[in-house]
Write an enzyme that holds these catalytic residues in place. Structure first.
Site, PDB file in Angstrom:
ATOM      1  N   THR A 121       0.835  -1.254   0.009  1.00  0.00           N
ATOM      2  CA  THR A 121      -0.083  -0.007   0.059  1.00  0.00           C
ATOM      3  C   THR A 121       0.824   1.225  -0.020  1.00  0.00           C
ATOM      4  O   THR A 121       1.973   1.020   0.465  1.00  0.00           O
ATOM      5  CB  THR A 121      -0.841   0.002   1.075  1.00  0.00           C
ATOM      6  OG1 THR A 121      -1.409   1.158   1.388  1.00  0.00           O
ATOM      7  CG2 THR A 121       0.120  -0.205   2.522  1.00  0.00           C
ATOM      8  N   ASP A 122       0.086   2.379  -0.455  1.00  0.00           N
ATOM      9  CA  ASP A 122       0.948   3.612  -0.211  1.00  0.00           C
ATOM     10  C   ASP A 122       1.076   3.980   1.230  1.00  0.00           C
ATOM     11  O   ASP A 122       1.867   5.090   1.509  1.00  0.00           O
ATOM     12  CB  ASP A 122       0.510   4.789  -1.047  1.00  0.00           C
ATOM     13  CG  ASP A 122      -1.168   5.058  -0.978  1.00  0.00           C
ATOM     14  OD1 ASP A 122      -1.594   4.394   0.055  1.00  0.00           O
ATOM     15  OD2 ASP A 122      -1.791   5.930  -1.679  1.00  0.00           O
ATOM     16  N   GLU A 123       0.424   3.594   1.952  1.00  0.00           N
ATOM     17  CA  GLU A 123       0.196   3.976   3.423  1.00  0.00           C
ATOM     18  C   GLU A 123       1.672   3.779   4.103  1.00  0.00           C
ATOM     19  O   GLU A 123       1.814   4.374   5.317  1.00  0.00           O
ATOM     20  CB  GLU A 123      -0.885   3.572   4.144  1.00  0.00           C
ATOM     21  CG  GLU A 123      -2.138   3.592   3.727  1.00  0.00           C
ATOM     22  CD  GLU A 123      -3.412   3.728   4.736  1.00  0.00           C
ATOM     23  OE1 GLU A 123      -3.188   3.477   5.565  1.00  0.00           O
ATOM     24  OE2 GLU A 123      -4.405   3.372   3.981  1.00  0.00           O
ATOM     25  N   TYR A 178      -1.641  -0.335  11.156  1.00  0.00           N
ATOM     26  CA  TYR A 178      -1.863  -1.085   9.845  1.00  0.00           C
ATOM     27  C   TYR A 178      -0.723  -1.017   8.836  1.00  0.00           C
ATOM     28  O   TYR A 178      -0.176  -1.755   8.382  1.00  0.00           O
ATOM     29  CB  TYR A 178      -3.154  -0.647   9.053  1.00  0.00           C
ATOM     30  CG  TYR A 178      -3.168  -0.918   7.564  1.00  0.00           C
ATOM     31  CD1 TYR A 178      -3.358  -2.235   7.268  1.00  0.00           C
ATOM     32  CD2 TYR A 178      -3.115   0.133   6.653  1.00  0.00           C
ATOM     33  CE1 TYR A 178      -3.530  -2.666   5.927  1.00  0.00           C
ATOM     34  CE2 TYR A 178      -3.156  -0.151   5.319  1.00  0.00           C
ATOM     35  CZ  TYR A 178      -3.295  -1.611   4.803  1.00  0.00           C
ATOM     36  OH  TYR A 178      -3.345  -2.093   3.717  1.00  0.00           O
ATOM     37  N   LYS A 229       2.316  -3.231   7.465  1.00  0.00           N
ATOM     38  CA  LYS A 229       2.428  -3.725   6.119  1.00  0.00           C
ATOM     39  C   LYS A 229       3.856  -3.341   5.656  1.00  0.00           C
ATOM     40  O   LYS A 229       4.509  -4.003   4.765  1.00  0.00           O
ATOM     41  CB  LYS A 229       1.412  -2.777   5.112  1.00  0.00           C
ATOM     42  CG  LYS A 229       0.247  -3.168   5.098  1.00  0.00           C
ATOM     43  CD  LYS A 229      -0.194  -4.483   4.630  1.00  0.00           C
ATOM     44  CE  LYS A 229      -0.177  -4.611   2.998  1.00  0.00           C
ATOM     45  NZ  LYS A 229      -0.494  -5.982   2.612  1.00  0.00           N
TER      46      LYS A 229
HETATM   47  P1  NAD Z   1     -10.049  -7.351   2.542  1.00  0.00           P
HETATM   48  O1  NAD Z   1      -9.987  -6.996   4.021  1.00  0.00           O
HETATM   49  O2  NAD Z   1     -11.142  -6.861   1.616  1.00  0.00           O
HETATM   50  O3  NAD Z   1      -9.715  -8.756   2.149  1.00  0.00           O
HETATM   51  C1  NAD Z   1      -8.608  -9.364   2.895  1.00  0.00           C
HETATM   52  C2  NAD Z   1      -8.732 -11.052   2.709  1.00  0.00           C
HETATM   53  O4  NAD Z   1      -7.834 -11.671   3.347  1.00  0.00           O
HETATM   54  C3  NAD Z   1      -9.992 -11.347   3.372  1.00  0.00           C
HETATM   55  O5  NAD Z   1     -10.770 -12.243   2.282  1.00  0.00           O
HETATM   56  C4  NAD Z   1      -9.908 -12.181   4.463  1.00  0.00           C
HETATM   57  O6  NAD Z   1     -10.412 -13.372   4.746  1.00  0.00           O
HETATM   58  C5  NAD Z   1      -8.354 -12.702   4.097  1.00  0.00           C
HETATM   59  N1  NAD Z   1      -7.370 -12.993   5.290  1.00  0.00           N
HETATM   60  C6  NAD Z   1      -7.305 -11.997   6.292  1.00  0.00           C
HETATM   61  N2  NAD Z   1      -6.502 -12.608   7.246  1.00  0.00           N
HETATM   62  C7  NAD Z   1      -6.035 -13.929   6.875  1.00  0.00           C
HETATM   63  C8  NAD Z   1      -5.268 -15.059   7.179  1.00  0.00           C
HETATM   64  N3  NAD Z   1      -4.678 -14.730   8.278  1.00  0.00           N
HETATM   65  N4  NAD Z   1      -5.208 -16.077   6.272  1.00  0.00           N
HETATM   66  C9  NAD Z   1      -5.601 -16.107   5.241  1.00  0.00           C
HETATM   67  N5  NAD Z   1      -6.451 -14.990   4.720  1.00  0.00           N
HETATM   68  C10 NAD Z   1      -6.861 -13.991   5.498  1.00  0.00           C
HETATM   69  O7  NAD Z   1      -8.602  -6.492   2.067  1.00  0.00           O
HETATM   70  P2  NAD Z   1      -8.484  -6.090   0.677  1.00  0.00           P
HETATM   71  O8  NAD Z   1      -8.870  -4.188   0.514  1.00  0.00           O
HETATM   72  O9  NAD Z   1      -8.795  -6.567  -0.543  1.00  0.00           O
HETATM   73  O10 NAD Z   1      -6.814  -5.745   0.429  1.00  0.00           O
HETATM   74  C11 NAD Z   1      -6.100  -6.899   0.043  1.00  0.00           C
HETATM   75  C12 NAD Z   1      -4.618  -6.414  -0.061  1.00  0.00           C
HETATM   76  O11 NAD Z   1      -4.244  -5.464  -0.669  1.00  0.00           O
HETATM   77  C13 NAD Z   1      -4.109  -6.280   1.473  1.00  0.00           C
HETATM   78  O12 NAD Z   1      -2.795  -6.732   1.445  1.00  0.00           O
HETATM   79  C14 NAD Z   1      -3.916  -4.667   1.592  1.00  0.00           C
HETATM   80  O13 NAD Z   1      -3.075  -4.169   2.430  1.00  0.00           O
HETATM   81  C15 NAD Z   1      -3.693  -4.247   0.216  1.00  0.00           C
HETATM   82  N6  NAD Z   1      -4.056  -2.860  -0.350  1.00  0.00           N
HETATM   83  C16 NAD Z   1      -5.500  -2.698  -0.101  1.00  0.00           C
HETATM   84  C17 NAD Z   1      -5.990  -1.171  -0.669  1.00  0.00           C
HETATM   85  C18 NAD Z   1      -7.045  -0.685  -0.643  1.00  0.00           C
HETATM   86  O14 NAD Z   1      -7.505   0.055  -1.029  1.00  0.00           O
HETATM   87  N7  NAD Z   1      -8.170  -1.686  -0.102  1.00  0.00           N
HETATM   88  C19 NAD Z   1      -4.811  -0.378  -1.342  1.00  0.00           C
HETATM   89  C20 NAD Z   1      -3.425  -0.779  -1.347  1.00  0.00           C
HETATM   90  C21 NAD Z   1      -3.255  -2.164  -0.856  1.00  0.00           C
HETATM   91  O1  TDX Z   2     -16.329   6.427   7.996  1.00  0.00           O
HETATM   92  C1  TDX Z   2     -15.449   6.957   7.683  1.00  0.00           C
HETATM   93  N1  TDX Z   2     -15.042   8.201   7.375  1.00  0.00           N
HETATM   94  C2  TDX Z   2     -14.041   9.106   7.001  1.00  0.00           C
HETATM   95  O2  TDX Z   2     -13.987  10.096   6.961  1.00  0.00           O
HETATM   96  C3  TDX Z   2     -14.275   6.189   6.926  1.00  0.00           C
HETATM   97  C4  TDX Z   2     -14.204   4.647   6.809  1.00  0.00           C
HETATM   98  C5  TDX Z   2     -13.105   6.889   6.453  1.00  0.00           C
HETATM   99  N2  TDX Z   2     -13.057   8.051   6.322  1.00  0.00           N
HETATM  100  C6  TDX Z   2     -11.765   8.580   5.887  1.00  0.00           C
HETATM  101  C7  TDX Z   2     -10.417   8.161   6.509  1.00  0.00           C
HETATM  102  C8  TDX Z   2      -9.558   8.172   5.289  1.00  0.00           C
HETATM  103  O3  TDX Z   2      -8.977   9.443   5.390  1.00  0.00           O
HETATM  104  O4  TDX Z   2     -11.735   8.434   4.469  1.00  0.00           O
HETATM  105  C9  TDX Z   2     -10.492   8.075   3.783  1.00  0.00           C
HETATM  106  C10 TDX Z   2     -10.460   6.465   3.440  1.00  0.00           C
HETATM  107  O5  TDX Z   2     -10.628   5.765   4.652  1.00  0.00           O
HETATM  108  P1  TDX Z   2     -10.586   4.057   4.301  1.00  0.00           P
HETATM  109  O6  TDX Z   2     -11.525   4.015   3.231  1.00  0.00           O
HETATM  110  O7  TDX Z   2     -10.599   3.378   5.841  1.00  0.00           O
HETATM  111  O8  TDX Z   2      -9.179   3.915   3.840  1.00  0.00           O
HETATM  112  P2  TDX Z   2      -7.640   4.240   4.077  1.00  0.00           P
HETATM  113  O9  TDX Z   2      -7.788   4.464   5.570  1.00  0.00           O
HETATM  114  O10 TDX Z   2      -7.371   5.362   3.144  1.00  0.00           O
HETATM  115  O11 TDX Z   2      -6.942   2.904   3.597  1.00  0.00           O
HETATM  116  C11 TDX Z   2      -7.293   2.191   2.394  1.00  0.00           C
HETATM  117  O12 TDX Z   2      -6.625   2.592   1.503  1.00  0.00           O
HETATM  118  C12 TDX Z   2      -5.203   2.002   1.478  1.00  0.00           C
HETATM  119  C13 TDX Z   2      -7.514   0.732   2.768  1.00  0.00           C
HETATM  120  O13 TDX Z   2      -8.462   0.425   3.760  1.00  0.00           O
HETATM  121  C14 TDX Z   2      -6.115  -0.017   2.847  1.00  0.00           C
HETATM  122  O14 TDX Z   2      -6.135  -1.290   3.122  1.00  0.00           O
HETATM  123  C15 TDX Z   2      -5.350   0.530   1.866  1.00  0.00           C
HETATM  124  O15 TDX Z   2      -3.775   0.020   2.117  1.00  0.00           O
END
Ligand code: NAD
Ligand code: TDX
Length: 355
Positions: free
Chosen positions: A134-136, A159, A163
């Site tokens: 992630t970019d975080e 988090y 990562k």
């Molecule tokens: P998500 O929470 O929707 O899905 C995570 C999945 O991993 C789920 O299906 C869960 O059951 C499984 N999981 C959790 N713990 C586990 C374990 N111990 N063993 C096996 N499976 C397990 O997450 P997402 O948003 O799809 O993110 C997927 C990946 O992408 C993560 O590594 C996250 O850090 C990365 N990522 C997400 C975003 C975003 O915006 N959502 C952005 C950049 C990177």
């Molecule tokens: O209820 C809310 N109100 C609000 O203002 C929620 C859930 C979020 N927010 C804000 C917090 C953040 O600035 O919105 C922005 C986005 O929040 P999230 O959807 O929780 O995402 P973020 O914290 O940016 O992280 C996401 O992007 C990077 C994913 O959850 C991560 O897994 C990924 O790595």
């Protein structure tokens, strides 16, 4: 082009993982097998891929298992002759990491190490270990500038710290043992099958149901939004073409403050869904709530290396992607009920009264 035949996808029942499996079978010409290993935490729903399982038959295998279970991992790698890994499995929600950091250490750090060890045990039968990050991990930007492949790590939340630790282990396994790894760091994703704890699906569903829309602080924090299918195409590009040991940043060039995202969602739901009683505009549901502790101010990605090296381009901009996403949630009430029926509701009730 790098090729593989038995691709292990971890976390494939979650948001990005399920979209990735759908994308690989549907749009890349991949003719091998995908083994989806997922622990089915609150965030995983294997039914997201029911249609794919039917369409590809034995080329899709679901294994219900946990990356913290080393014996299970050893068995899966041998039984399915795994020759490549795409590692999505993680605890992914920043707010949960603030309340319960331990799960993030166990899955994101220890689980990733277990997976690296199991991959390493395959020796030269393993072609690639691709790690999704992630970019975080880069921390927070001021008003100017972008994250790129050379930005130093500076995570702030439990988090992002977990990562970052996992990314370091992946690179260490490459440098120390020669494991063939690639990494990608991506910005905020949105689109179908995203669990409704994250900003965009939460706002869509609350707006639809006439509930308050909780915006943290003033809503001025900026995120760089990318439609999930474009993330999937970038991952596939890196997995099949990038040099071993390399890292790529992936982003949408779509920076928006949260309040603007929520306003756009409100306007779309007003336009596409039945009106609220009395014709109340959804924007009036916006409720400013206390800020997230340690809330990063701004994320923005410079993805020019990915564009220049491989000609990758995003295909769905924020205007089109937000509308596609709102329409998808309006049309998939059964999926929403399934994922909201379990632990999620009670966890929210315990921790976030304002929702
Ligand atoms: P998500 O929470 O929707 O899905 C995570 C999945 O991993 C789920 O299906 C869960 O059951 C499984 N999981 C959790 N713990 C586990 C374990 N111990 N063993 C096996 N499976 C397990 O997450 P997402 O948003 O799809 O993110 C997927 C990946 O992408 C993560 O590594 C996250 O850090 C990365 N990522 C997400 C975003 C975003 O915006 N959502 C952005 C950049 C990177
Ligand atoms: O209820 C809310 N109100 C609000 O203002 C929620 C859930 C979020 N927010 C804000 C917090 C953040 O600035 O919105 C922005 C986005 O929040 P999230 O959807 O929780 O995402 P973020 O914290 O940016 O992280 C996401 O992007 C990077 C994913 O959850 C991560 O897994 C990924 O790595």
């Amino acid at each position: 082009m790098r090729s593989f035949h038995n691709l292990l996808v971890t976390g494939g029942a979650g948001f990005i993982g399920s979209n990735f499996i759908r994308y690989v079978f549907g749009q890349t010409g991949y003719d091998g097998r995908i083994i989806n290993l997922d622990a089915l935490t609150y965030a995983g729903n294997p039914a997201s891929l029911d249609d794919i399982a039917q369409a590809v038959g034995g080329r899709y295998v679901f294994v219900h298992g946990d990356i913290r279970d080393t014996a299970l991992l050893a068995d899966v790698f041998e039984r399915y002759a795994v020759d490549a890994v795409c590692h999505f499995a993680a605890e992914s929600h920043v707010d949960r990491s603030i309340l319960a950091p331990d799960d993030f250490v166990q899955t994101n750090v220890v689980g990733t190490c277990n997976l690296l060890q199991a991959a390493r045990a395959r020796g030269d039968k393993l072609t690639l270990f691709h790690h999704i990050s992630t970019d975080e991990v880069f921390g927070s930007l001021g008003p100017d500038g972008f994250f790129s492949e050379t930005t130093p790590y500076c995570p702030h939340s439990p988090y992002s710290a977990s990562k970052a630790a996992s990314d370091h282990f992946v690179r260490a396994f490459h440098d120390t043992y020669g494991l063939p790894v690639t990494l990608t760091n991506c910005s905020n994703n949105y689109g179908p099958y995203q669990f409704p704890e994250k900003l965009i699906p939460l706002m869509i569903l609350n707006a639809l149901e006439g509930k308050p829309l909780p915006v943290y602080g003033q809503g001025l924090n900026v995120r760089d939004w990318l439609y999930v299918e474009d993330h999937c195409s970038a991952i596939w590009t890196v997995m099949t073409q990038a040099a071993v040991g390399s890292t790529y940043c992936i982003g949408g060039r779509s920076e928006l403050p949260n309040i603007e995202v929520v306003r756009r969602i409100c306007a779309l739901v007003d336009r596409l869904a039945p009106p609220l009683p009395g014709g109340q505009a959804r924007e009036t549901l916006i409720t400013h709530v206390p800020d997230r502790p340690g809330h990063d101010a701004r994320y923005a990605i410079d993805c020019s290396r990915l564009e220049q090296d491989f000609g990758w381009k995003q295909t769905v901009d924020a205007a089109a992607g937000f509308e596609k996403t709102v329409r998808w949630y309006l049309e998939h009430s059964a999926w929403i009920e399934t994922v909201r029926s379990g632990e999620y509701r009670s966890w929210l009730e315990r921790n976030y009264a304002h929702r």
